[in-house]
Design a protein around this motif. Sequence first.
Motif, PDB file in Angstrom:
ATOM      1  N   PHE A 149      27.167   2.988  40.727  1.00 22.87           N
ATOM      2  CA  PHE A 149      28.069   3.854  39.983  1.00 22.87           C
ATOM      3  C   PHE A 149      29.489   3.522  40.446  1.00 22.87           C
TER       4      PHE A 149
ATOM      5  N   LEU B  98      30.056  15.400  41.076  1.00 21.31           N
ATOM      6  CA  LEU B  98      30.187  14.516  39.916  1.00 21.31           C
ATOM      7  C   LEU B  98      29.844  15.267  38.634  1.00 21.31           C
TER       8      LEU B  98
ATOM      9  N   ILE C 189      28.411  14.127  35.061  1.00 16.17           N
ATOM     10  CA  ILE C 189      27.759  12.963  34.455  1.00 16.17           C
ATOM     11  C   ILE C 189      27.562  13.221  32.966  1.00 16.17           C
TER      12      ILE C 189
ATOM     13  N   TYR D 244      24.573   6.875  32.768  1.00 14.75           N
ATOM     14  CA  TYR D 244      24.533   7.611  34.030  1.00 14.75           C
ATOM     15  C   TYR D 244      23.676   8.869  33.931  1.00 14.75           C
TER      16      TYR D 244
ATOM     17  N   THR E  87      20.768   9.490  36.504  1.00 17.00           N
ATOM     18  CA  THR E  87      20.645  10.768  37.200  1.00 17.00           C
ATOM     19  C   THR E  87      19.233  11.323  37.047  1.00 17.00           C
TER      20      THR E  87
ATOM     21  N   TRP F 229      21.891  19.988  41.573  1.00 14.81           N
ATOM     22  CA  TRP F 229      22.353  19.617  40.240  1.00 14.81           C
ATOM     23  C   TRP F 229      22.164  20.764  39.270  1.00 14.81           C
TER      24      TRP F 229
END
Length: 194
Positions: A6, A20, A22, A27, A31, A70
């Motif tokens: 990345f 981040l 995304i 990406y 992920t 996340w």
Amino acid sequence: MEIPIFPLGTVLFPGGRLPLRIFEPRYVEMTKACIRDNTLFGVALIVGGFEVGTPAVPAKVGCTARIIDWDVPNPGLFTLNSQGETAFRLLDRRTQADGLIVGTVELIEPPDPTGVPERYAPMQQLLADLIQEIGEDNFAKPPRFDDAAWVACRLAELLPIPPERKQKLLEATRPLAMLSDVETLLRDLRDDRS
């Protein structure tokens, strides 16, 4: 080992945190795979090109990252907190059809823990003050104020210096030399403000 790369306009250090957003399909897929398989991806400073669009040219030295938490606030958008693990040397890279760069990397052996000499005590205190001010939750636990590489990396990621200068610090292999470089940068910043 092979990992997705990345390229970013920032430098990630071992033990550092990197939030981040995304949204690019390549990406997003990366992920999903990293979350599903609990695998690493590589963060490398862009030395040519841009973060969005055509694949950028990554620096030869970067840092592996692991997703620590996340969220998916909207379809096709991830917000991540990732943490740097180990510096790596990029040996070879290829670009997949979707634009994702996959690199063959060699992990750089982390230095043995090295104590912080007394002369750097003010830097330890500065870092402790900054962590208190920014918030301990923004840093990996436990703090290692007695480890020269950890102190140097945390100060390096917080310094308001160009990413290219941070890259040179990431590439340093000797903790005390890195600490000395950070001390020089701090002195230069102080002199600039005087």
